[in-house]
Design a protein around this motif. Structure first.
Motif, PDB file in Angstrom:
ATOM      1  N   VAL A  14       0.821  -1.212   0.000  1.00 32.24           N
ATOM      2  CA  VAL A  14       0.000   0.000   0.000  1.00 32.24           C
ATOM      3  C   VAL A  14       0.859   1.269   0.000  1.00 32.24           C
ATOM      4  N   ASP A  15       0.217   2.389  -0.335  1.00 27.84           N
ATOM      5  CA  ASP A  15       0.905   3.676  -0.341  1.00 27.84           C
ATOM      6  C   ASP A  15       0.930   4.313   1.041  1.00 27.84           C
ATOM      7  N   VAL A  16      -0.157   4.115   1.786  1.00 27.51           N
ATOM      8  CA  VAL A  16      -0.307   4.756   3.095  1.00 27.51           C
ATOM      9  C   VAL A  16      -0.910   3.743   4.067  1.00 27.51           C
ATOM     10  N   ILE A  17      -0.474   3.800   5.317  1.00 22.42           N
ATOM     11  CA  ILE A  17      -1.109   3.016   6.369  1.00 22.42           C
ATOM     12  C   ILE A  17      -1.777   3.982   7.343  1.00 22.42           C
ATOM     13  N   GLY A  18      -3.078   3.780   7.555  1.00 23.12           N
ATOM     14  CA  GLY A  18      -3.803   4.552   8.559  1.00 23.12           C
ATOM     15  C   GLY A  18      -3.855   3.747   9.845  1.00 23.12           C
ATOM     16  N   VAL A  19      -3.187   4.221  10.876  1.00 15.81           N
ATOM     17  CA  VAL A  19      -3.102   3.497  12.141  1.00 15.81           C
ATOM     18  C   VAL A  19      -4.243   3.957  13.042  1.00 15.81           C
ATOM     19  N   CYS A  20      -5.171   3.045  13.334  1.00 21.61           N
ATOM     20  CA  CYS A  20      -6.353   3.382  14.128  1.00 21.61           C
ATOM     21  C   CYS A  20      -6.066   3.151  15.606  1.00 21.61           C
ATOM     22  N   LEU A  21      -6.155   4.226  16.382  1.00 19.62           N
ATOM     23  CA  LEU A  21      -5.865   4.187  17.817  1.00 19.62           C
ATOM     24  C   LEU A  21      -7.094   4.730  18.549  1.00 19.62           C
ATOM     25  N   PRO A  22      -7.953   3.840  19.061  1.00 15.94           N
ATOM     26  CA  PRO A  22      -9.228   4.283  19.645  1.00 15.94           C
ATOM     27  C   PRO A  22      -9.047   5.226  20.827  1.00 15.94           C
ATOM     28  N   SER A  23      -9.825   6.298  20.814  1.00 18.21           N
ATOM     29  CA  SER A  23      -9.680   7.356  21.821  1.00 18.21           C
ATOM     30  C   SER A  23     -10.096   6.922  23.216  1.00 18.21           C
ATOM     31  N   ASP A  24     -10.933   5.890  23.307  1.00 13.80           N
ATOM     32  CA  ASP A  24     -11.386   5.441  24.621  1.00 13.80           C
ATOM     33  C   ASP A  24     -10.462   4.395  25.243  1.00 13.80           C
ATOM     34  N   GLN A  25      -9.307   4.174  24.614  1.00 13.54           N
ATOM     35  CA  GLN A  25      -8.315   3.243  25.160  1.00 13.54           C
ATOM     36  C   GLN A  25      -6.944   3.904  25.171  1.00 13.54           C
ATOM     37  N   ARG A  26      -6.152   3.565  26.171  1.00 15.60           N
ATOM     38  CA  ARG A  26      -4.796   4.097  26.248  1.00 15.60           C
ATOM     39  C   ARG A  26      -3.930   3.487  25.149  1.00 15.60           C
ATOM     40  N   VAL A  27      -2.991   4.265  24.640  1.00 15.95           N
ATOM     41  CA  VAL A  27      -1.986   3.706  23.745  1.00 15.95           C
ATOM     42  C   VAL A  27      -1.145   2.736  24.571  1.00 15.95           C
TER      43      VAL A  27
END
Length: 318
Positions: free
Chosen positions: A98-111
């Motif tokens: 792929v050209d781009v990876i969108g990393v989904c990090l849910p706001s209701d959970q800590r990284v």
């Protein structure tokens, strides 16, 4: 014809951008919901159950100046079966293309460690795509918590040694900032041709979409031990002959497959009550997809340990 538009696959015009974006994230990070929101209709099933997505789903976003091909992949996870191993291989093969990876990090959970492990695996690729951080589920938290979350995402640049091209919060369920996410992703795509004709929203075969809608209905109503064991096959599908043109009916014959006899009993329920509920929910979704009333003949079958058997997996398309 306007130079910034493209009408069909293979056409290329000055300034027109096109390319492929993969959404990644821990299970239940909102990847499929975001894919559907960007496309504008349902092309990927969603569920609160982990590992809902089991194959690569392409959703196509058309704009006058761009065509964005979204690739929703299974969540990278610690595999316990041969199926799990094959899904992880599929994820990493997709990342490499792929050209781009969108990393989904849910706001209701800590990284957390799971996110950092995922990013570490991306950075091991021979060619690392451009990275866009997407703070999903922003509607579930207040402004203070969202600000903290965005700051922790930014800090990953130093901690892991990566570069975010954009960091953007989004609520796919409420439609908040979905267009901004599209802008950020398209901004990182190269100039290129349209890969799909106008109007196409996915390249998924209709039978597979129907099977996935049945599996979604089943997932919504079962206990935690069952989701991984469920797979659906559509054996036959077509317009019923002899019906008036203004009253069409699509017949769908499908099997809902589980791994053990005890699971079959749970899926059928007392006197077939649970299977009827699943069938009713699936029929509504399939009818909406096809735009036609549907008769669904749904049977439950047992295929012992199918997730661990290479022959079964090959036959089921994994």
């Amino acid at each position: 014809m306007d130079k910034t538009t493209a009408n069909g696959p293979g056409e290329r015009h000055e300034g027109f951008r096109s390319g492929f974006v993969s959404f990644v994230g821990r299970p239940n990070a909102g990847k499929s919901t975001l894919t559907n929101a960007l496309v504008g209709q349902k092309v990927a099933i969603t569920s609160s159950k982990p590992q809902t997505t089991r194959h690569v789903v392409r959703g196509i976003v058309h704009r006058p100046d761009a065509q964005l091909v979204l690739i929703d992949t299974p969540g990278l996870h610690r595999p316990r079966t041969l199926l799990g191993e094959r899904l992880n291989d599929l994820v990493q093969e997709t990342w490499a293309e792929v050209d781009v990876i969108g990393v989904c990090l849910p706001s209701d959970q800590r990284v957390g460690p799971g996110d950092k492990y995922l990013l570490g695996e991306i950075l091991k690729l021979r060619r690392v795509p451009e990275l866009v951080a997407i703070a999903t589920k922003s509607d579930l938290v207040g402004p203070t918590r969202l600000g903290e979350h965005l700051l922790s995402i930014q800090k990953l640049e130093e901690e892991i040694g990566l570069t975010w091209q954009h960091i953007v919060p989004v609520s796919a369920t409420e439609g908040h900032q979905v267009d901004v996410v599209a802008d950020c992703l398209i901004d990182r795509l190269p100039e290129g041709p349209a890969y799909y004709p106008d109007g196409d929203v996915t390249d998924e075969p209709t039978e597979r979409l129907v099977g996935e809608l049945i599996r979604e209905a089943a997932l919504d109503s079962v206990r935690e031990e069952l989701p991984h064991s469920i797979v659906v096959t559509v054996e036959e599908m077509g317009l019923r002959e002899g019906r008036p043109e203004d009253k069409p009916l699509v017949d769908v014959f499908a099997n809902l497959i589980v791994e053990r006899e005890s699971q079959k009993g749970i899926m059928i329920g007392h006197r077939g009550s649970h299977l009827r509920e699943v069938g009713q929910a699936a029929r509504r979704q399939i009818g909406a997809l096809l735009g036609t009333p549907v008769h669904l003949d749904l049977r439950v079958k047992v295929l012992k340990e199918w997730q661990r058997d290479a022959k079964h997996l090959n036959r089921l398309g994994f």
